[in-house]
Design a protein around this motif. Structure first.
Motif, PDB file in Angstrom:
ATOM      1  N   ALA A 361     -53.737  99.722  16.947  1.00 50.14           N
ATOM      2  CA  ALA A 361     -52.501  99.075  17.400  1.00 50.14           C
ATOM      3  C   ALA A 361     -52.490  97.581  17.106  1.00 50.14           C
ATOM      4  O   ALA A 361     -51.470  96.916  17.359  1.00 50.14           O
ATOM      5  N   ASP A 362     -53.599  97.036  16.629  1.00 46.89           N
ATOM      6  CA  ASP A 362     -53.689  95.616  16.269  1.00 46.89           C
ATOM      7  C   ASP A 362     -53.343  94.698  17.448  1.00 46.89           C
ATOM      8  O   ASP A 362     -52.677  93.672  17.293  1.00 46.89           O
ATOM      9  N   GLY A 363     -53.822  95.092  18.641  1.00 46.02           N
ATOM     10  CA  GLY A 363     -53.607  94.268  19.826  1.00 46.02           C
ATOM     11  C   GLY A 363     -54.809  93.380  20.090  1.00 46.02           C
ATOM     12  O   GLY A 363     -55.678  93.201  19.227  1.00 46.02           O
ATOM     13  N   ALA A 417     -49.382 102.634  16.902  1.00 44.69           N
ATOM     14  CA  ALA A 417     -49.658 101.742  15.774  1.00 44.69           C
ATOM     15  C   ALA A 417     -49.290 100.301  16.068  1.00 44.69           C
ATOM     16  O   ALA A 417     -49.392  99.441  15.196  1.00 44.69           O
ATOM     17  N   ALA A 418     -48.843 100.023  17.301  1.00 38.73           N
ATOM     18  CA  ALA A 418     -48.475  98.664  17.685  1.00 38.73           C
ATOM     19  C   ALA A 418     -48.674  98.526  19.190  1.00 38.73           C
ATOM     20  O   ALA A 418     -48.628  99.530  19.917  1.00 38.73           O
ATOM     21  N   TRP A 420     -46.721  97.550  21.520  1.00 40.34           N
ATOM     22  CA  TRP A 420     -45.624  98.030  22.351  1.00 40.34           C
ATOM     23  C   TRP A 420     -45.647  99.543  22.515  1.00 40.34           C
ATOM     24  O   TRP A 420     -45.121 100.076  23.512  1.00 40.34           O
ATOM     25  N   HIS A 421     -46.252 100.246  21.559  1.00 41.05           N
ATOM     26  CA  HIS A 421     -46.406 101.697  21.709  1.00 41.05           C
ATOM     27  C   HIS A 421     -47.279 102.016  22.930  1.00 41.05           C
ATOM     28  O   HIS A 421     -47.001 102.958  23.679  1.00 41.05           O
TER      29      HIS A 421
END
Length: 515
Positions: A361-363, A417-418, A420-421
């Motif tokens: 998710a690239d967080g 994948a992000a 916010w998901h």
């Protein structure tokens, strides 16, 4: 005098089966001490100790998961002609046709949640264990996030030594919980055991906070801290002993509410302690906070917990190995393993979620902290919601539905994948996790319903097995795919577990169906 008709006692859902007994467990033929046995929230025996009905059970028959017939004895009833007669009937084949007697407890299963809070606040035997559990949660929540940091980074333990330490401390916790659970059922009160375990917590946590030594850390983490953690099952056993005298709906609501309060402490403590120690060169003061929480538990039980007189063994309780044997009965052990599989889903998520957030998710670690805190807070109302659901539906169906929600969450987590998901899945995450963490308490206690200590000690066994299953799923999933794919593996394992659970319960119901 109420007459009998040819219907199954307590068969209020039309399946011909008596199940879900939650109160008035009868000790033996000589000592009739029940408060009124209930099936599905309805009085089956509205009077017991003061007549005109008495009752007994044979061998180790259980009320709820019944393995032996339960008998009602109507002694010395004088008829209109003046003759005296005795009649013994099997509850599984008869029930009262006088609905006025049986219906007294029926409405109680639909009481609002506000009545659950009033019961907790009004009843000292519920209030003190509940408040003590809130204090106990701080001993877990203030140390668990920082234990590995202290052990490995500050004290220099190797990864292998730390892993072995955690494994063996888990075994000590399970052994202590089972032993004290069995022992507590033989005592008139659990107060001395809670006091002793609170002292173990003060010594264990306090010594780590004061003495910055690898040896002290190992001894305390291996022995004293697991003993302190066993207080959890003893406190829920105390609650169960009290709620056994209530109808099933009230009992489930109280258990779910208290577990929600426990989660509230988990939601508050890590962040508060993290802010307090943000500029500290060491995290060991967190163990000082845990020692103070153990002192609070001790004071609550020493000054405020009601006593039942001098503790002593109950003469009708079976021995230690006979009690332990009940855990390994196929009907009990198989259900414990299924509960462990479901609990393992939540443990698997705690391993996967930070990794998926920071990789797929690239967080950032900030997202990890926010999501963990928000999930813990949202679990509280969902736990109370599941407690209310147990007032109207069978525990197994509530649990299966909650676990299904969690499987849907894990499935969708694999597609994240992000950041916010992940945030969009918060409600599903909290809702499903709340069911997996709270409903099994009642389910496991019901497996050995007439022994609150032994039944509640299954929670520790469930946690131990579930953690091992989660580690196995993580190892298997990451060996064949990535972190997101491992979430799919967890969802598949969860769906299989739900199927097994429903099969086991349907098989038991069919086995008890009258021919």
């Amino acid at each position: 005098m109420a007459a009998f008709d040819k219907q199954a006692a307590g068969d209020f859902d039309g399946d011909g089966i008596v199940h879900e007994f939650s109160s008035g467990f009868l000790r033996d033929a000589a000592g009739i001490t029940c408060q009124g046995a209930k099936a599905n929230g309805v009085d089956v025996l509205s009077r017991c100790s003061d007549g005109p009905y008495a009752a007994t059970r044979f061998a180790d028959g259980e009320f709820g998961g019944t393995t032996q017939p339960i008998f009602v004895h109507r002694p010395a009833i004088t008829s209109s002609k003046g003759s005296s007669q005795e009649l013994t009937e099997t509850i599984e084949n008869y029930r009262f046709s006088d609905v006025s007697d049986a219906a007294k407890g029926g409405a109680s299963g639909t009481a609002p949640m506000s009545s659950t809070f009033s019961l907790i606040l009004r009843d000292n035997r519920i209030r003190i264990p509940a408040v003590t559990l809130v204090a106990l949660a701080f001993t877990y929540a203030s140390t668990a996030p920082y234990q590995s940091i202290i052990g490995i980074n500050e004290l220099g333990l190797s990864n292998g030594v730390y892993s072995a330490l955690i494994f063996f401390s888990a075994i000590v916790n399970v052994t202590t919980s089972l032993t004290l659970g069995i022992w507590s059922d033989r005592l008139k009160e659990r107060r001395p055991l809670v006091l002793a375990l609170s002292v173990a917590g003060m010594l264990g946590f306090g010594s780590i906070a004061i003495f910055h030594s690898p040896a002290i850390f190992i001894v305390s983490t291996l022995l004293l801290v697991p003993m302190s953690n066993s207080t959890y099952s003893l406190l829920f056993a105390s609650l169960r002993a009290r709620t056994n005298q209530m109808d099933r709906g009230q009992a489930a609501g109280i258990t779910a509410t208290v577990r929600a309060l426990f989660s509230g402490s988990w939601a508050l403590a890590p962040g508060m302690i993290g802010l307090y120690l943000v500029n500290s060169p060491s995290m060991t003061p967190a163990y000082g906070i845990a020692a103070f929480a153990s002192l609070t538990c001790f004071c609550l039980y020493f000054f405020f917990a009601p006593g039942n007189g001098t503790a002593g063994p109950s003469p009708d309780q079976p021995g230690f190995f006979a009690s332990l044997k009940r855990i390994f009965m196929p009907s009990v052990l198989s259900r414990v393993i299924v509960m462990a599989l479901l609990f393992g889903l939540q443990r698997l998520n705690s391993m996967l979620l930070p990794l998926i957030i920071t990789h797929a998710a690239d967080g950032s670690v900030v997202d990890v902290g926010f999501i963990a805190g928000l999930t813990a807070f949202l679990e509280m109302p969902f736990m109370m919601m599941w407690g209310m659901a147990q007032r109207r539906f069978r525990t197994v169906h509530v649990l299966a539905f909650g676990a299904l929600i969690y499987c849907c969450y894990l499935l969708l987590l694999g597609f994240a994948a992000a950041p916010w998901h992940i945030y969009a899945l918060l409600l599903l995450n909290a809702c499903g996790a709340a069911a997996i963490l709270s409903v099994p308490i009642t389910y496991l206690q019901d497996l050995i319903a007439d022994r609150p200590g032994l039944g509640t000690s299954l929670i520790s066994l469930n946690t131990f097995i579930g953690t091992g299953i989660a580690a196995g799923l993580f190892a298997f999933g990451t060996a064949i795919t990535d972190y997101s794919g491992t979430a799919f593996v967890g969802a598949a394992a969860g769906l299989a577990s739900i199927g097994v659970l429903l099969y086991l319960e349907s098989s038991r119901r069919q086995a008890r169906q009258p021919a």
